[in-house]
Design a protein around this motif. Structure first.
Motif, mmCIF file in Angstrom:
data_model
loop_
_atom_site.group_PDB
_atom_site.id
_atom_site.type_symbol
_atom_site.label_atom_id
_atom_site.label_comp_id
_atom_site.label_asym_id
_atom_site.label_seq_id
_atom_site.Cartn_x
_atom_site.Cartn_y
_atom_site.Cartn_z
ATOM 1 N N SER A 122 -9.674 0.387 -3.165
ATOM 2 C CA SER A 122 -10.479 0.950 -4.251
ATOM 3 C C SER A 122 -10.291 0.212 -5.573
ATOM 4 C CB SER A 122 -10.137 2.429 -4.444
ATOM 5 O OG SER A 122 -8.779 2.569 -4.834
ATOM 6 N N ALA A 123 -9.453 -0.794 -5.611
ATOM 7 C CA ALA A 123 -9.141 -1.476 -6.874
ATOM 8 C C ALA A 123 -10.360 -2.131 -7.511
ATOM 9 C CB ALA A 123 -8.038 -2.505 -6.665
ATOM 10 N N ALA A 124 -11.276 -2.630 -6.697
ATOM 11 C CA ALA A 124 -12.462 -3.294 -7.254
ATOM 12 C C ALA A 124 -13.301 -2.324 -8.091
ATOM 13 C CB ALA A 124 -13.308 -3.897 -6.140
ATOM 14 N N VAL A 125 -13.259 -1.045 -7.749
ATOM 15 C CA VAL A 125 -14.023 -0.031 -8.473
ATOM 16 C C VAL A 125 -13.148 0.698 -9.495
ATOM 17 C CG1 VAL A 125 -15.305 2.134 -8.224
ATOM 18 C CG2 VAL A 125 -15.610 0.302 -6.553
ATOM 19 N N ASP A 126 -11.964 1.114 -9.061
ATOM 20 C CA ASP A 126 -11.092 1.961 -9.883
ATOM 21 C C ASP A 126 -10.016 1.211 -10.654
ATOM 22 O OD1 ASP A 126 -12.475 4.149 -8.817
ATOM 23 O OD2 ASP A 126 -11.050 4.365 -7.166
ATOM 24 N N GLY A 127 -9.854 -0.085 -10.382
ATOM 25 C CA GLY A 127 -8.744 -0.826 -10.969
ATOM 26 C C GLY A 127 -7.474 -0.570 -10.181
ATOM 27 N N CYS A 128 -6.460 -1.325 -10.490
ATOM 28 C CA CYS A 128 -5.186 -1.186 -9.781
ATOM 29 C C CYS A 128 -4.435 0.041 -10.279
ATOM 30 C CB CYS A 128 -4.330 -2.436 -9.984
ATOM 31 S SG CYS A 128 -4.989 -3.889 -9.128
ATOM 32 N N PRO A 129 -3.700 0.706 -9.387
ATOM 33 C CA PRO A 129 -2.907 1.861 -9.822
ATOM 34 C C PRO A 129 -1.732 1.416 -10.690
ATOM 35 C CG PRO A 129 -2.513 1.392 -7.503
ATOM 36 C CD PRO A 129 -3.586 0.458 -7.955
ATOM 37 N N THR A 130 -1.131 2.353 -11.347
ATOM 38 C CA THR A 130 0.053 2.094 -12.155
ATOM 39 C C THR A 130 1.147 1.506 -11.274
ATOM 40 O OG1 THR A 130 -0.526 3.957 -13.576
ATOM 41 C CG2 THR A 130 1.743 3.172 -13.693
ATOM 42 N N THR A 131 1.827 0.501 -11.798
ATOM 43 C CA THR A 131 2.899 -0.135 -11.038
ATOM 44 C C THR A 131 4.167 0.714 -11.085
ATOM 45 O OG1 THR A 131 3.525 -1.399 -12.993
ATOM 46 C CG2 THR A 131 2.059 -2.492 -11.423
ATOM 47 N N TYR A 132 5.018 0.495 -10.087
ATOM 48 C CA TYR A 132 6.353 1.085 -10.068
ATOM 49 C C TYR A 132 7.286 0.151 -10.829
ATOM 50 C CZ TYR A 132 4.548 3.828 -6.139
ATOM 51 O OH TYR A 132 3.801 4.662 -5.336
ATOM 52 N N ALA A 133 8.343 0.685 -11.426
ATOM 53 C CA ALA A 133 9.317 -0.156 -12.128
ATOM 54 C C ALA A 133 9.922 -1.178 -11.170
ATOM 55 C CB ALA A 133 10.412 0.699 -12.763
ATOM 56 N N ASP A 134 10.284 -0.718 -9.986
ATOM 57 C CA ASP A 134 10.838 -1.579 -8.944
ATOM 58 C C ASP A 134 10.722 -0.817 -7.623
ATOM 59 O OD1 ASP A 134 13.344 -0.023 -8.392
ATOM 60 O OD2 ASP A 134 13.987 -0.762 -10.350
ATOM 61 N N PRO A 135 11.074 -1.452 -6.504
ATOM 62 C CA PRO A 135 10.890 -0.777 -5.213
ATOM 63 C C PRO A 135 11.628 0.553 -5.061
ATOM 64 C CG PRO A 135 11.161 -3.121 -4.868
ATOM 65 C CD PRO A 135 11.445 -2.861 -6.332
ATOM 66 N N THR A 136 12.706 0.779 -5.816
ATOM 67 C CA THR A 136 13.434 2.049 -5.677
ATOM 68 C C THR A 136 12.611 3.228 -6.192
ATOM 69 O OG1 THR A 136 14.621 1.788 -7.779
ATOM 70 C CG2 THR A 136 15.688 0.915 -5.776
ATOM 71 N N LEU A 195 -6.696 -6.657 -4.720
ATOM 72 C CA LEU A 195 -5.298 -7.093 -4.683
ATOM 73 C C LEU A 195 -4.596 -6.672 -5.964
ATOM 74 C CD1 LEU A 195 -5.956 -10.647 -3.265
ATOM 75 C CD2 LEU A 195 -5.088 -8.662 -2.011
ATOM 76 N N CYS A 196 -3.473 -5.985 -5.807
ATOM 77 C CA CYS A 196 -2.785 -5.422 -6.964
ATOM 78 C C CYS A 196 -1.302 -5.759 -6.953
ATOM 79 C CB CYS A 196 -2.921 -3.901 -6.964
ATOM 80 S SG CYS A 196 -4.630 -3.333 -7.126
ATOM 81 N N GLN A 197 -0.775 -6.006 -8.153
ATOM 82 C CA GLN A 197 0.662 -6.113 -8.337
ATOM 83 C C GLN A 197 1.216 -4.706 -8.195
ATOM 84 O OE1 GLN A 197 1.800 -7.829 -12.091
ATOM 85 N NE2 GLN A 197 3.913 -7.191 -11.852
ATOM 86 N N VAL A 198 2.352 -4.564 -7.543
ATOM 87 C CA VAL A 198 2.880 -3.237 -7.243
ATOM 88 C C VAL A 198 4.112 -2.894 -8.071
ATOM 89 C CG1 VAL A 198 3.789 -1.785 -5.373
ATOM 90 C CG2 VAL A 198 1.930 -3.375 -4.919
ATOM 91 N N TYR A 199 4.966 -3.888 -8.360
ATOM 92 C CA TYR A 199 6.241 -3.640 -9.036
ATOM 93 C C TYR A 199 6.331 -4.426 -10.338
ATOM 94 C CZ TYR A 199 7.268 -2.092 -4.310
ATOM 95 O OH TYR A 199 7.210 -1.470 -3.096
ATOM 96 N N ASP A 200 6.812 -3.757 -11.387
ATOM 97 C CA ASP A 200 6.996 -4.429 -12.670
ATOM 98 C C ASP A 200 8.001 -5.577 -12.576
ATOM 99 O OD1 ASP A 200 5.226 -2.684 -13.951
ATOM 100 O OD2 ASP A 200 6.834 -1.342 -14.621
#
Length: 159
Positions: free
Chosen positions: A138-152, A122-127
């Motif tokens: 893949s987050a459990a192995v690779d960690g969460c991807p970089t978040t987006y500033a916002d949905p735009t 489970l990952c936060q997606v937006y700053d």
């Protein structure tokens, strides 16, 4: 802007979430979530409860009609489609409509999930939306991807 704060939200059948709802509730906003997302949330909620943190669901699955209403309300609040889209996805683009996103509260629970969520996928997606989480297998192995500033900034939100 969590969905439940909408003053004129649609009913439970469209995805409205009453205050105090957990990921174990038997309402459409919960049971219409993607099965893998829901399983991950329930595992995380169980572990969080072991340390005294209760994950509440502020928003989960939403109907397209509910999403449209939320977007129109955001336009009225923020003054333009472009500004509203920073907080509420345009109808037809929201991952909430597909049952692939949740908004978690209170802020202490969202903070717990931001810190521990990757181990559950489970990952936060937006700053700008620290309450918004999606499943990344893949987050459990690779960690969460970089978040987006916002949905735009999220390519999935483009029409």
């Amino acid at each position: 802007m969590p969905a439940r704060r909408s003053a004129r939200a649609n009913g439970l059948a469209d995805g409205q979430v009453p205050d105090g709802t957990t990921v174990f509730a038997d309402i459409p906003a919960v049971v219409n979530l993607n099965a893998k997302l829901l399983a991950s949330l329930r595992r995380a909620a169980t572990d969080a409860a072991d340390v005294g943190v209760e994950l509440e669901l502020n928003s989960g699955w939403r109907s397209s009609g509910y999403q449209e209403r939320l977007f129109k309300e955001a336009v009225a609040t923020y003054g333009s489609d472009a500004d509203a889209a920073r907080w509420v996805a345009r109808p037809g683009t929201s991952v909430h409509e597909a049952g692939k996103a949740v908004d978690i509260g209170p802020s202490s629970a969202a903070a717990w999930l931001a810190e521990h969520g990757a181990s559950f996928g489970l990952c936060q997606v937006y700053d700008n939306e620290p309450w918004h989480f999606e499943r990344r297998g893949s987050a459990a192995v690779d960690g969460c991807p970089t978040t987006y500033a916002d949905p735009t900034d999220d390519p999935r939100m483009q029409q």
